[in-house]
Design a protein around this motif. Structure first.
Motif, PDB file in Angstrom:
ATOM      1  N   GLN A   1       0.836  -1.198   0.000  1.00  0.00           N
ATOM      2  CA  GLN A   1       0.000   0.000   0.000  1.00  0.00           C
ATOM      3  C   GLN A   1       0.871   1.248   0.000  1.00  0.00           C
ATOM      4  O   GLN A   1       1.868   1.320   0.729  1.00  0.00           O
ATOM      5  CB  GLN A   1      -0.919   0.003   1.216  1.00  0.00           C
ATOM      6  CG  GLN A   1      -1.953   1.101   1.181  1.00  0.00           C
ATOM      7  CD  GLN A   1      -2.937   0.986   2.338  1.00  0.00           C
ATOM      8  OE1 GLN A   1      -2.611   0.468   3.394  1.00  0.00           O
ATOM      9  NE2 GLN A   1      -4.143   1.474   2.113  1.00  0.00           N
ATOM     10  N   ILE A   2       0.458   2.236  -0.772  1.00  0.00           N
ATOM     11  CA  ILE A   2       1.157   3.524  -0.811  1.00  0.00           C
ATOM     12  C   ILE A   2       0.723   4.328   0.413  1.00  0.00           C
ATOM     13  O   ILE A   2      -0.468   4.505   0.653  1.00  0.00           O
ATOM     14  CB  ILE A   2       0.818   4.294  -2.108  1.00  0.00           C
ATOM     15  CG1 ILE A   2       1.338   3.542  -3.335  1.00  0.00           C
ATOM     16  CG2 ILE A   2       1.397   5.706  -2.057  1.00  0.00           C
ATOM     17  CD1 ILE A   2       0.888   4.148  -4.655  1.00  0.00           C
ATOM     18  N   THR A   3       1.696   4.816   1.190  1.00  0.00           N
ATOM     19  CA  THR A   3       1.362   5.639   2.353  1.00  0.00           C
ATOM     20  C   THR A   3       1.554   7.118   2.074  1.00  0.00           C
ATOM     21  O   THR A   3       0.989   7.954   2.760  1.00  0.00           O
ATOM     22  CB  THR A   3       2.207   5.245   3.575  1.00  0.00           C
ATOM     23  OG1 THR A   3       3.589   5.379   3.234  1.00  0.00           O
ATOM     24  CG2 THR A   3       1.895   3.828   4.022  1.00  0.00           C
ATOM     25  N   TYR A   4       2.389   7.431   1.070  1.00  0.00           N
ATOM     26  CA  TYR A   4       2.553   8.838   0.713  1.00  0.00           C
ATOM     27  C   TYR A   4       3.014   8.961  -0.728  1.00  0.00           C
ATOM     28  O   TYR A   4       3.894   8.218  -1.175  1.00  0.00           O
ATOM     29  CB  TYR A   4       3.579   9.548   1.604  1.00  0.00           C
ATOM     30  CG  TYR A   4       3.753  10.982   1.189  1.00  0.00           C
ATOM     31  CD1 TYR A   4       2.808  11.938   1.538  1.00  0.00           C
ATOM     32  CD2 TYR A   4       4.823  11.378   0.391  1.00  0.00           C
ATOM     33  CE1 TYR A   4       2.938  13.253   1.121  1.00  0.00           C
ATOM     34  CE2 TYR A   4       4.951  12.689  -0.029  1.00  0.00           C
ATOM     35  CZ  TYR A   4       4.010  13.618   0.341  1.00  0.00           C
ATOM     36  OH  TYR A   4       4.123  14.910  -0.097  1.00  0.00           O
ATOM     37  N   THR A   5       2.440   9.898  -1.435  1.00  0.00           N
ATOM     38  CA  THR A   5       2.916  10.288  -2.763  1.00  0.00           C
ATOM     39  C   THR A   5       2.356  11.664  -3.080  1.00  0.00           C
ATOM     40  O   THR A   5       1.360  12.086  -2.487  1.00  0.00           O
ATOM     41  CB  THR A   5       2.521   9.256  -3.846  1.00  0.00           C
ATOM     42  OG1 THR A   5       3.189   9.582  -5.063  1.00  0.00           O
ATOM     43  CG2 THR A   5       1.017   9.225  -4.065  1.00  0.00           C
ATOM     44  N   GLU A   6       3.014  12.368  -3.962  1.00  0.00           N
ATOM     45  CA  GLU A   6       2.538  13.691  -4.376  1.00  0.00           C
ATOM     46  C   GLU A   6       1.329  13.521  -5.286  1.00  0.00           C
ATOM     47  O   GLU A   6       1.102  12.446  -5.852  1.00  0.00           O
ATOM     48  CB  GLU A   6       3.646  14.437  -5.127  1.00  0.00           C
ATOM     49  CG  GLU A   6       4.888  14.702  -4.306  1.00  0.00           C
ATOM     50  CD  GLU A   6       4.653  15.764  -3.231  1.00  0.00           C
ATOM     51  OE1 GLU A   6       3.776  16.631  -3.410  1.00  0.00           O
ATOM     52  OE2 GLU A   6       5.350  15.699  -2.198  1.00  0.00           O
ATOM     53  N   ASN A   7       0.559  14.602  -5.436  1.00  0.00           N
ATOM     54  CA  ASN A   7      -0.549  14.581  -6.388  1.00  0.00           C
ATOM     55  C   ASN A   7       0.005  14.458  -7.803  1.00  0.00           C
ATOM     56  O   ASN A   7       1.155  14.809  -8.056  1.00  0.00           O
ATOM     57  CB  ASN A   7      -1.385  15.856  -6.254  1.00  0.00           C
ATOM     58  CG  ASN A   7      -2.135  15.897  -4.943  1.00  0.00           C
ATOM     59  OD1 ASN A   7      -2.531  14.859  -4.424  1.00  0.00           O
ATOM     60  ND2 ASN A   7      -2.318  17.083  -4.402  1.00  0.00           N
TER      61      ASN A   7
ATOM     62  N   ALA B   1       6.829   7.254  -4.585  1.00  0.00           N
ATOM     63  CA  ALA B   1       5.804   6.961  -3.578  1.00  0.00           C
ATOM     64  C   ALA B   1       6.454   6.179  -2.452  1.00  0.00           C
ATOM     65  O   ALA B   1       7.389   5.405  -2.678  1.00  0.00           O
ATOM     66  CB  ALA B   1       4.666   6.149  -4.196  1.00  0.00           C
ATOM     67  N   LYS B   2       5.973   6.377  -1.224  1.00  0.00           N
ATOM     68  CA  LYS B   2       6.508   5.647  -0.074  1.00  0.00           C
ATOM     69  C   LYS B   2       5.558   4.539   0.343  1.00  0.00           C
ATOM     70  O   LYS B   2       4.333   4.718   0.327  1.00  0.00           O
ATOM     71  CB  LYS B   2       6.738   6.599   1.097  1.00  0.00           C
ATOM     72  CG  LYS B   2       7.977   7.422   0.925  1.00  0.00           C
ATOM     73  CD  LYS B   2       8.410   8.060   2.210  1.00  0.00           C
ATOM     74  CE  LYS B   2       9.740   8.747   1.953  1.00  0.00           C
ATOM     75  NZ  LYS B   2      10.271   9.381   3.104  1.00  0.00           N
TER      76      LYS B   2
ATOM     77  N   VAL C   1       9.398   3.778  -3.986  1.00  0.00           N
ATOM     78  CA  VAL C   1       9.349   3.167  -5.314  1.00  0.00           C
ATOM     79  C   VAL C   1       8.770   4.181  -6.285  1.00  0.00           C
ATOM     80  O   VAL C   1       8.099   5.127  -5.884  1.00  0.00           O
ATOM     81  CB  VAL C   1       8.488   1.879  -5.330  1.00  0.00           C
ATOM     82  CG1 VAL C   1       9.112   0.792  -4.492  1.00  0.00           C
ATOM     83  CG2 VAL C   1       7.074   2.166  -4.884  1.00  0.00           C
ATOM     84  N   LYS C   2       9.026   3.975  -7.564  1.00  0.00           N
ATOM     85  CA  LYS C   2       8.432   4.804  -8.613  1.00  0.00           C
ATOM     86  C   LYS C   2       7.119   4.157  -9.030  1.00  0.00           C
ATOM     87  O   LYS C   2       7.074   2.952  -9.298  1.00  0.00           O
ATOM     88  CB  LYS C   2       9.367   4.893  -9.825  1.00  0.00           C
ATOM     89  CG  LYS C   2      10.659   5.618  -9.556  1.00  0.00           C
ATOM     90  CD  LYS C   2      10.442   7.095  -9.641  1.00  0.00           C
ATOM     91  CE  LYS C   2      11.791   7.805  -9.552  1.00  0.00           C
ATOM     92  NZ  LYS C   2      11.639   9.234  -9.506  1.00  0.00           N
ATOM     93  N   VAL C   3       6.043   4.967  -9.071  1.00  0.00           N
ATOM     94  CA  VAL C   3       4.724   4.450  -9.450  1.00  0.00           C
ATOM     95  C   VAL C   3       4.156   5.297 -10.581  1.00  0.00           C
ATOM     96  O   VAL C   3       4.647   6.392 -10.860  1.00  0.00           O
ATOM     97  CB  VAL C   3       3.753   4.470  -8.246  1.00  0.00           C
ATOM     98  CG1 VAL C   3       4.264   3.564  -7.131  1.00  0.00           C
ATOM     99  CG2 VAL C   3       3.533   5.876  -7.743  1.00  0.00           C
TER     100      VAL C   3
END
Length: 191
Positions: A133-139, A153-154, A161-163
């Protein structure tokens, strides 16, 4: 016998009569020089580590290891405890899990494979594809639709990782554990 180029991370080679775990193997071919493989090795007998360079066509003797299905039981600081279906537990240090450590997190339910040499667990392999699960990423960046747009994304354990640009916080994604690459967005795993 295999060539140094054919030996991959997490495989074991018999070097000078001792079994060595290949923790990292980087193939390099430059224009004028012959191809080489830089290896980070760990001696399975005494735990010593070394980094060395082999010619890509140097011969190495691979060692076949026993494997058993395990799941993560708990994490205690630098110690990771795995359990097999017969409730036998196997404790590994973080340094023994270096290649898969970025994808291990508390509460994961992935069926892993413990790797044994001479009856002693030496490492754990994760499945090729895992769901996290992604816990943080920019818009997402609006308007940037040219090519394959990726963003950092964290995950829950802090791994970055890159998503795909359309992924958002709390999305579940599939990751290829061989290279840490994003595969696609998916549903939450069922318990």
């Amino acid at each position: 016998m295999k060539t140094a180029q054919e030996m991959k991370a997490n495989s074991v080679a018999l070097i000078d009569g001792h079994p060595w775990l290949i923790q990292k193997a980087e193939f390099t071919k430059s224009g004028r020089n012959s191809a080489i493989v830089k290896m980070k090795l760990k001696n399975l007998i005494n735990g010593s580590k070394t980094e060395t360079v082999y010619k890509a066509d140097d011969k190495m003797e691979p060692v076949i290891l026993d494997r058993k299905e395990v799941t993560l039981s708990y994490i205690n600081g630098e110690d990771y405890v795995f359990m097999d279906p017969e409730y036998n537990s196997y404790e590994l240090r973080a340094e023994d899990l270096e290649s898969v450590l970025p994808f291990i997190e508390e509460g994961m339910s992935d069926i892993c494979e413990a790797v044994f040499f001479d009856g002693k667990v030496i490492s754990v392999d994760l499945p090729t594809t895992i769901v996290r699960q992604i816990t943080y990423t920019e818009n997402s960046a609006r308007g940037d639709t040219s090519g394959k747009v990726m963003k950092p994304a964290k995950l829950r354990n802090g791994t970055e990782v890159k998503v795909a640009d359309f992924c958002e916080i709390d999305d579940w994604i599939e990751i290829d554990t061989r290279d840490g690459s994003y595969k696609n967005r998916t549903q939450a795993p069922t318990a």
